[in-house]
Design a protein around this motif. Sequence first.
Motif, short mmCIF file in Angstrom:
data_model
loop_
_atom_site.label_atom_id
_atom_site.label_comp_id
_atom_site.label_asym_id
_atom_site.label_seq_id
_atom_site.Cartn_x
_atom_site.Cartn_y
_atom_site.Cartn_z
N ILE A 154 -10.20 -1.61 -6.05
CA ILE A 154 -10.53 -2.93 -5.46
C ILE A 154 -9.27 -3.70 -5.80
CG2 ILE A 154 -12.07 -4.87 -5.11
CD1 ILE A 154 -14.12 -2.41 -6.34
N GLY A 158 -7.67 -10.68 -2.61
CA GLY A 158 -8.64 -11.18 -3.12
C GLY A 158 -9.03 -10.99 -4.60
N GLU A 159 -9.84 -11.95 -5.21
CA GLU A 159 -10.12 -11.79 -6.83
C GLU A 159 -11.60 -11.29 -6.74
OE1 GLU A 159 -8.68 -11.32 -9.57
OE2 GLU A 159 -10.87 -11.31 -10.31
N THR A 191 -8.81 -7.16 -11.73
CA THR A 191 -8.68 -8.62 -11.96
C THR A 191 -7.49 -9.23 -12.38
OG1 THR A 191 -10.08 -10.26 -12.83
CG2 THR A 191 -9.94 -8.31 -14.16
N CYS A 192 -7.64 -10.46 -12.28
CA CYS A 192 -6.17 -11.07 -12.76
C CYS A 192 -6.64 -11.79 -14.05
CB CYS A 192 -5.69 -12.44 -11.67
SG CYS A 192 -7.03 -13.81 -11.49
N SER A 218 -4.70 -7.53 -14.31
CA SER A 218 -3.26 -7.85 -13.83
C SER A 218 -2.70 -8.58 -14.98
CB SER A 218 -3.25 -8.61 -12.51
OG SER A 218 -3.77 -7.38 -11.72
N ILE A 291 4.61 -1.58 -12.08
CA ILE A 291 5.10 -1.95 -10.48
C ILE A 291 6.29 -2.69 -10.42
CG2 ILE A 291 3.98 -2.29 -8.43
CD1 ILE A 291 1.57 -3.20 -10.22
N1 SAH Z 1 -7.03 -10.32 -7.67
C1 SAH Z 1 -6.86 -8.89 -8.04
C2 SAH Z 1 -6.72 -7.55 -7.23
C3 SAH Z 1 -5.83 -7.96 -6.11
S1 SAH Z 1 -4.10 -7.72 -6.36
C4 SAH Z 1 -5.77 -8.76 -9.22
O1 SAH Z 1 -5.08 -9.87 -9.75
O2 SAH Z 1 -5.74 -7.86 -9.85
C5 SAH Z 1 -3.81 -6.11 -6.71
C6 SAH Z 1 -2.78 -5.85 -7.72
O3 SAH Z 1 -1.51 -6.00 -6.88
C7 SAH Z 1 -2.64 -6.81 -8.78
O4 SAH Z 1 -2.14 -6.24 -10.12
C8 SAH Z 1 -1.45 -7.80 -8.34
O5 SAH Z 1 -0.99 -8.43 -9.40
C9 SAH Z 1 -0.41 -6.76 -7.60
N2 SAH Z 1 0.55 -7.22 -6.69
C10 SAH Z 1 0.31 -8.19 -5.80
N3 SAH Z 1 1.30 -8.71 -5.28
C11 SAH Z 1 2.21 -7.75 -5.79
C12 SAH Z 1 3.65 -7.71 -5.19
N4 SAH Z 1 4.38 -8.32 -4.61
N5 SAH Z 1 4.43 -6.73 -6.01
C13 SAH Z 1 3.48 -5.91 -6.89
N6 SAH Z 1 2.39 -6.08 -7.25
C14 SAH Z 1 1.53 -7.02 -6.55
#
Ligand code: SAH
Length: 353
Positions: A154, A158-159, A191-192, A218, A291
């Motif tokens: 997931i 969204g969060e 999750t953030c 995250s 990443i």
């Molecule tokens: N809200 C949740 C899940 C959605 S984001 C969260 O924050 O974990 C899923 C993952 O993708 C998170 O780790 C987020 O920080 C990352 N993410 C979002 N945009 C990104 C980008 N431009 N480059 C790399 N990772 C990104």
Amino acid sequence: MKDIFDNTKKELADMLATKGEKTYRARQIFSWLHSRGVRSFEEMTDISKGLREKLAGEYTAGSIHIENMQQSALDGTRKYLFSLEGGGLIEGVFMEYRDWNTACISSQVGCAMGCRFCASAVNGCERDMTAGEMALEIYEMERDTGKRISNVVIMGSGEPLLNYDNLIRFIEIITDPDGKGISQRNITVSTCGIVPAIDRLSEEDIGGGHLQINLAISLHAPTDEKRRRLMPIAEKYSIEELMGAASRYYERTHRRLTFEYALVKGENDSAGDAAELARILKGMNALVNLIPVNPVSESGLTRPDKKECIAFKNKLENFGINGSIRRELGSDIDGACGQLRMRSMAQNSQTGI
Ligand code: SAH
């Protein structure tokens, strides 16, 4: 009208009981919806015509649609844009690995968290998704690919922990053995870092068994100061509080924790950052998912080059922390989170749709 997909088996049984139906009908209907891939009541051939008609008058069945799909020529990854009958556009990604297939799904239309690097945050959160809509993302990908999905992350827009009740219902639905029967061990919630919700999840007893869902946090920075520059949620919860909740989650589940770390040039990618990150994760059973940040044009943030990413990973490993640089799937098809949706919204606003 409510979507029948949004009911747990127990809720279906309760609803059918009020109609004077036998409870085993709930299992039959649940299985048609969540295991046998139907999208209409007519297809439920072992259910009486009378009941089918009654249900069709009260519920829709399958209220999400594939609006657009892009398939990677490099690795077969498919990126979907779905439209929801309840309103909104969301994204999902189908990824093929050697031995299994994974669906990355969204949990909200847009996102309110405002992380600087994330395209989903640009227009805020329009609404929560229902449990049924989340499940249907998986089922629609299975129908389109003809392949079975065994793993779910997931990590779309969204969060999920701010859509908590629907998230739990969704997990209950997709793990039900009369439906898809996905193993909790194959589900990852990202999750953030909503600290009280992580603690609440630690206490959850989904399906009556031991909680086995994987948690991905995250993190993206090793200090509160640097984290606040990238993620507004860091104003609310400190890294220390977050690590406390993560440890409690681990004590409960004994599932290895994942920390996501988007490497952003000049923000969080120095040798000192790696050392500090290793210090805060010391002693935890954790994997750091590195990443290289997907450059979303609005953010102005850029990624370090491959050599620098490897150097960061090696530095972490010298301190005894496991890191992996995430294999980038679908890099030729709008890889970055939220990009497909953004582009479509921009096109729609240009054409006035
Ligand atoms: N809200 C949740 C899940 C959605 S984001 C969260 O924050 O974990 C899923 C993952 O993708 C998170 O780790 C987020 O920080 C990352 N993410 C979002 N945009 C990104 C980008 N431009 N480059 C790399 N990772 C990104």
